[in-house]
Design a protein around this motif. Sequence first.
Motif, mmCIF file in Angstrom:
data_model
loop_
_atom_site.group_PDB
_atom_site.id
_atom_site.type_symbol
_atom_site.label_atom_id
_atom_site.label_comp_id
_atom_site.label_asym_id
_atom_site.label_seq_id
_atom_site.Cartn_x
_atom_site.Cartn_y
_atom_site.Cartn_z
ATOM 1 N N ASN A 15 -18.910 -12.936 -4.559
ATOM 2 C CA ASN A 15 -19.217 -13.342 -3.183
ATOM 3 C C ASN A 15 -18.690 -12.385 -2.117
ATOM 4 O O ASN A 15 -19.243 -12.322 -1.015
ATOM 5 C CB ASN A 15 -18.652 -14.739 -2.919
ATOM 6 C CG ASN A 15 -19.358 -15.808 -3.735
ATOM 7 O OD1 ASN A 15 -20.545 -15.699 -4.020
ATOM 8 N ND2 ASN A 15 -18.623 -16.831 -4.151
ATOM 9 N N TYR A 16 -17.616 -11.638 -2.427
ATOM 10 C CA TYR A 16 -16.972 -10.861 -1.370
ATOM 11 C C TYR A 16 -16.779 -9.375 -1.684
ATOM 12 O O TYR A 16 -16.514 -8.595 -0.764
ATOM 13 C CB TYR A 16 -15.592 -11.458 -1.046
ATOM 14 C CG TYR A 16 -15.665 -12.902 -0.614
ATOM 15 C CD1 TYR A 16 -16.136 -13.254 0.647
ATOM 16 C CD2 TYR A 16 -15.269 -13.922 -1.474
ATOM 17 C CE1 TYR A 16 -16.200 -14.583 1.045
ATOM 18 C CE2 TYR A 16 -15.332 -15.260 -1.093
ATOM 19 C CZ TYR A 16 -15.803 -15.577 0.172
ATOM 20 O OH TYR A 16 -15.878 -16.884 0.553
ATOM 21 N N LEU A 17 -16.873 -8.977 -2.938
ATOM 22 C CA LEU A 17 -16.486 -7.611 -3.286
ATOM 23 C C LEU A 17 -17.619 -6.800 -3.894
ATOM 24 O O LEU A 17 -17.389 -5.740 -4.455
ATOM 25 C CB LEU A 17 -15.294 -7.642 -4.266
ATOM 26 C CG LEU A 17 -14.050 -8.361 -3.738
ATOM 27 C CD1 LEU A 17 -12.993 -8.468 -4.833
ATOM 28 C CD2 LEU A 17 -13.477 -7.640 -2.522
ATOM 29 N N VAL A 18 -18.847 -7.276 -3.768
ATOM 30 C CA VAL A 18 -20.009 -6.557 -4.289
ATOM 31 C C VAL A 18 -20.842 -6.048 -3.128
ATOM 32 O O VAL A 18 -21.125 -6.786 -2.179
ATOM 33 C CB VAL A 18 -20.873 -7.467 -5.189
ATOM 34 C CG1 VAL A 18 -22.114 -6.708 -5.662
ATOM 35 C CG2 VAL A 18 -20.069 -7.954 -6.382
ATOM 36 N N ARG A 19 -21.240 -4.782 -3.188
ATOM 37 C CA ARG A 19 -22.108 -4.179 -2.189
ATOM 38 C C ARG A 19 -23.442 -3.818 -2.829
ATOM 39 O O ARG A 19 -23.491 -3.402 -3.972
ATOM 40 C CB ARG A 19 -21.454 -2.932 -1.593
ATOM 41 C CG ARG A 19 -20.079 -3.206 -0.984
ATOM 42 C CD ARG A 19 -19.495 -1.967 -0.350
ATOM 43 N NE ARG A 19 -18.149 -2.207 0.153
ATOM 44 C CZ ARG A 19 -17.411 -1.309 0.818
ATOM 45 N NH1 ARG A 19 -17.926 -0.104 1.048
ATOM 46 N NH2 ARG A 19 -16.204 -1.601 1.235
ATOM 47 N N GLY A 20 -24.512 -3.977 -2.076
ATOM 48 C CA GLY A 20 -25.842 -3.716 -2.597
ATOM 49 C C GLY A 20 -26.624 -5.011 -2.734
ATOM 50 O O GLY A 20 -26.127 -6.100 -2.457
ATOM 51 N N ASN A 21 -27.865 -4.891 -3.212
ATOM 52 C CA ASN A 21 -28.754 -6.046 -3.290
ATOM 53 C C ASN A 21 -28.955 -6.557 -4.698
ATOM 54 O O ASN A 21 -29.803 -7.414 -4.939
ATOM 55 C CB ASN A 21 -30.118 -5.697 -2.681
ATOM 56 C CG ASN A 21 -30.759 -4.492 -3.365
ATOM 57 O OD1 ASN A 21 -30.300 -4.048 -4.412
ATOM 58 N ND2 ASN A 21 -31.814 -3.960 -2.770
ATOM 59 N N GLY A 22 -28.206 -6.035 -5.675
ATOM 60 C CA GLY A 22 -28.362 -6.468 -7.063
ATOM 61 C C GLY A 22 -27.428 -7.603 -7.421
ATOM 62 O O GLY A 22 -26.466 -7.894 -6.705
ATOM 63 N N VAL A 51 -20.687 -1.753 -6.657
ATOM 64 C CA VAL A 51 -21.960 -1.445 -6.011
ATOM 65 C C VAL A 51 -23.071 -1.718 -7.011
ATOM 66 O O VAL A 51 -23.051 -1.213 -8.141
ATOM 67 C CB VAL A 51 -22.019 0.019 -5.547
ATOM 68 C CG1 VAL A 51 -23.381 0.326 -4.959
ATOM 69 C CG2 VAL A 51 -20.931 0.295 -4.527
ATOM 70 N N LYS A 52 -24.041 -2.534 -6.607
ATOM 71 C CA LYS A 52 -25.128 -2.913 -7.507
ATOM 72 C C LYS A 52 -26.443 -2.927 -6.744
ATOM 73 O O LYS A 52 -26.586 -3.607 -5.727
ATOM 74 C CB LYS A 52 -24.852 -4.304 -8.075
ATOM 75 C CG LYS A 52 -25.938 -4.837 -8.992
ATOM 76 C CD LYS A 52 -25.764 -4.381 -10.410
ATOM 77 C CE LYS A 52 -26.696 -5.132 -11.352
ATOM 78 N NZ LYS A 52 -26.481 -4.787 -12.756
ATOM 79 N N PHE A 53 -27.419 -2.168 -7.230
ATOM 80 C CA PHE A 53 -28.745 -2.142 -6.624
ATOM 81 C C PHE A 53 -29.785 -2.500 -7.680
ATOM 82 O O PHE A 53 -29.885 -1.829 -8.715
ATOM 83 C CB PHE A 53 -29.058 -0.770 -6.029
ATOM 84 C CG PHE A 53 -28.257 -0.446 -4.797
ATOM 85 C CD1 PHE A 53 -28.607 -0.992 -3.569
ATOM 86 C CD2 PHE A 53 -27.148 0.390 -4.860
ATOM 87 C CE1 PHE A 53 -27.877 -0.703 -2.427
ATOM 88 C CE2 PHE A 53 -26.413 0.687 -3.722
ATOM 89 C CZ PHE A 53 -26.776 0.131 -2.503
ATOM 90 N N GLY A 54 -30.557 -3.562 -7.410
ATOM 91 C CA GLY A 54 -31.623 -3.962 -8.314
ATOM 92 C C GLY A 54 -31.117 -4.209 -9.717
ATOM 93 O O GLY A 54 -30.076 -4.833 -9.932
ATOM 94 N N GLY A 55 -31.862 -3.680 -10.696
ATOM 95 C CA GLY A 55 -31.483 -3.866 -12.083
ATOM 96 C C GLY A 55 -30.660 -2.727 -12.652
ATOM 97 O O GLY A 55 -30.409 -2.681 -13.863
ATOM 98 N N GLN A 56 -30.236 -1.785 -11.794
ATOM 99 C CA GLN A 56 -29.425 -0.669 -12.265
ATOM 100 C C GLN A 56 -28.025 -1.138 -12.627
ATOM 101 O O GLN A 56 -27.525 -2.114 -12.079
ATOM 102 C CB GLN A 56 -29.336 0.411 -11.176
ATOM 103 C CG GLN A 56 -30.669 1.034 -10.815
ATOM 104 C CD GLN A 56 -31.274 1.799 -11.970
ATOM 105 O OE1 GLN A 56 -30.584 2.488 -12.704
ATOM 106 N NE2 GLN A 56 -32.584 1.682 -12.125
ATOM 107 N N PRO A 57 -27.345 -0.438 -13.563
ATOM 108 C CA PRO A 57 -25.966 -0.798 -13.878
ATOM 109 C C PRO A 57 -25.076 -0.682 -12.641
ATOM 110 O O PRO A 57 -25.279 0.197 -11.804
ATOM 111 C CB PRO A 57 -25.569 0.236 -14.942
ATOM 112 C CG PRO A 57 -26.861 0.691 -15.529
ATOM 113 C CD PRO A 57 -27.859 0.649 -14.414
#
Length: 232
Positions: A15-22, A51-57
């Motif tokens: 909820n607080y420590l992830v950046r990106g849209n994944g 950092v997480k974008f889409g389905g990328q690791p």
Amino acid sequence: MNGEEVKLSGNTVVNYLVRGNGKVSEQEVVMFTNLCKFQKLNPFLNEAYLVKFGGQPASIIVSKEAFMKRAENHPKYKGLEAGIVVERNDELVDVEGAIKLKNDVLIGGWCKVYREDRKTPIVVRIALDEFSKGQATWKQMPLTMIRKSAIVNALREAFPETLGAMYTEEDADLNKASNDYSIQAEIQQHANNEPIDIVEDELDIKKESSSEVQDAEFEDIPQDNPNVWRRT
């Protein structure tokens, strides 16, 4: 961290420590939490984040400040020098700091890290075109950014036992590319080198009817290999 206890839960990370849209997986959350634990990183001070974008690791990112704090706390750390590499009059020149002459062409960055137990400093020089991603920060402050990347890479080489598993946002992609290349090279070098004999008695395939196979229970392998199933 620094005398303060930091508590992390899976929900807090998501909820607080992830950046990106994944959407991060449970495995990625566990890896991030353990990195913070073992490396003594405080994610609430932006020392580390996912950092997480889409389905990328997902990428586990560590700040430059965390690198500097860790180096400062190392008993053998004796300071560093850093700057940029420019082309001046058809020659490569190391310039201290992040400032250049009007006609200088920025080529890269450099850093020297001094350790008490080494006779010579650990020296790193990196190329601008390998690190610049064309993002706004790199366009606005290319000198500062390439110097920062040189410092991080030099500190990692100087203290591999302390900083070897940590990567900043600027060099996370290079680390992933290196890992991907190593995996592909390993496959090409060793794949299909040894024959594998499958004993029918062990699998007992012929003794089972199709309905028995359908009714059997299977155990899902962890997410790093979702296409493989183990019979239970």
